[in-house]
Design an enzyme around this catalytic site. Structure first.
Site, PDB file in Angstrom:
ATOM      1  N   ASP A 139       0.824  -1.220   0.000  1.00  0.00           N
ATOM      2  CA  ASP A 139       0.000   0.000   0.000  1.00  0.00           C
ATOM      3  C   ASP A 139       0.853   1.262   0.000  1.00  0.00           C
ATOM      4  O   ASP A 139       0.328   2.371  -0.090  1.00  0.00           O
ATOM      5  CB  ASP A 139      -0.936  -0.009   1.225  1.00  0.00           C
ATOM      6  CG  ASP A 139      -2.010   1.066   1.157  1.00  0.00           C
ATOM      7  OD1 ASP A 139      -2.525   1.315   0.053  1.00  0.00           O
ATOM      8  OD2 ASP A 139      -2.327   1.655   2.208  1.00  0.00           O
ATOM      9  N   SER A 186      -6.652   5.192   0.064  1.00  0.00           N
ATOM     10  CA  SER A 186      -6.890   3.937  -0.652  1.00  0.00           C
ATOM     11  C   SER A 186      -8.351   3.546  -0.496  1.00  0.00           C
ATOM     12  O   SER A 186      -8.912   3.619   0.603  1.00  0.00           O
ATOM     13  CB  SER A 186      -6.003   2.827  -0.088  1.00  0.00           C
ATOM     14  OG  SER A 186      -4.641   3.195  -0.118  1.00  0.00           O
ATOM     15  N   GLN A 239      -4.933  -1.080  -7.430  1.00  0.00           N
ATOM     16  CA  GLN A 239      -5.593  -0.281  -6.396  1.00  0.00           C
ATOM     17  C   GLN A 239      -6.263   0.936  -7.026  1.00  0.00           C
ATOM     18  O   GLN A 239      -5.703   1.568  -7.918  1.00  0.00           O
ATOM     19  CB  GLN A 239      -4.571   0.195  -5.358  1.00  0.00           C
ATOM     20  CG  GLN A 239      -5.166   0.992  -4.212  1.00  0.00           C
ATOM     21  CD  GLN A 239      -4.095   1.565  -3.301  1.00  0.00           C
ATOM     22  OE1 GLN A 239      -3.632   2.690  -3.505  1.00  0.00           O
ATOM     23  NE2 GLN A 239      -3.696   0.792  -2.300  1.00  0.00           N
TER      24      GLN A 239
END
Length: 289
Positions: free
Chosen positions: A204, A228, A278
């Site tokens: 991430d 995110s 993502q």
């Protein structure tokens, strides 16, 4: 003395509360919200603890629904959806203050032989030829914004070595791609599941930034609201998260305050070990009246 990686391993060592129920905690370092990679890693730990040892995760798909509160524990509830002949499927929901903040589905598989191919690793400098973050902070104390310099100076469990530093101190529009070497900052135990969970944590980091490159912006800017929203990951081949991995990232699209990002993770021998995708929120904050 407790190192940053010791703290990360403690965070990933969830407390078992009941059958299929686990509790995780966040580091008390002054964060306003829980780092998304932490929730992904802890959710994968929770799912893995309900799966037999000979099955390894090959994919996960998660959605962030609410910001996590670092001041209170996170409860992870695992739903044992299916235990098949080759595949095991789990669903995990992370809860705080009685509300879901994250959900994830993960699939585990028995090892077997099969077809094998991959696309090649980009040609980039090796990590030894790039400065560490602390070296970058020392070399450019007056060039880099203070918040970024403090970020570089802070001890963290994941070490990053970007191939190009331009976006940290320039508003120049750049192509929507970047290359970053990543690894755990200290040696990890040999358990493959620990390496998978640590890489899930690290995956991430820097990924959402890529969607800001063409606009000359950074997630570090106070005018940008970034978060995110969903995160997918596929584990292709064995790896160690405490050895250098090249994170090759690109952003094929940004529209409507949403940025789409993709990543490929290679070991230093050019073996593709994992992939990510993502979508994140990249919103210009409205000026206060």
């Amino acid at each position: 003395m407790t190192t940053a990686i010791d703290s990360l391993l403690q965070i990933l060592d969830l407390e078992t509360l009941e059958h299929n129920l686990f509790r995780g905690r966040s580091p008390q370092v002054g964060w306003q919200r829980v780092f998304g990679g932490q929730v992904i890693g802890q959710a994968l730990v929770a799912a893995s603890r309900t799966v037999v040892e000979d099955r390894q995760v090959h994919s996960l798909h998660g959605y962030f629904m609410r910001p996590g509160d670092p001041s209170v524990p996170i409860i992870y509830e695992v739903d044992r959806i299916r235990d098949g002949g080759s595949f095991t499927t789990r669903r995990v929901v992370a809860v705080q203050h009685g509300q879901a903040i994250f959900s994830m589905s993960a699939s585990f598989k028995v090892p077997e032989e099969g077809f094998d191919h991959q696309i090649g690793m980009p040609e980039v400098p090796m990590p030894e030829d790039l400065p560490s973050e602390k070296e970058m902070a020392a070399r450019m104390p007056d060039t880099v914004p203070e918040n970024i310099r403090k970020y570089w100076e802070r001890e963290r469990p994941i070490e990053l070595r970007p191939v190009d530093l331009t976006h940290y101190f320039s508003s120049k529009a750049l192509p929507p791609k970047q290359y970053v070497w990543v690894r755990a900052s200290s040696a990890l135990p040999d358990d493959p599941r620990i390496h998978q969970c640590v890489l899930a944590y690290a995956s991430d980091m820097t990924l959402l930034d890529t969607s800001m490159f063409p606009h000359g912006k950074s997630v570090f800017l106070p005018e940008i609201q970034a978060a995110s929203l969903d995160h997918a990951m596929w584990f292709h081949r064995p790896f160690r998260a405490d050895e250098w991995l090249l994170y090759a990232e690109d952003s094929p699209s940004a529209y409507g305050a949403l940025g789409m990002n993709r990543g490929l993770l290679y070991n230093r021998d050019g073996v593709l070990v994992a992939s990510t995708a993502q979508e994140g929120l990249i919103r210009r904050k409205k000026p206060r009246e």
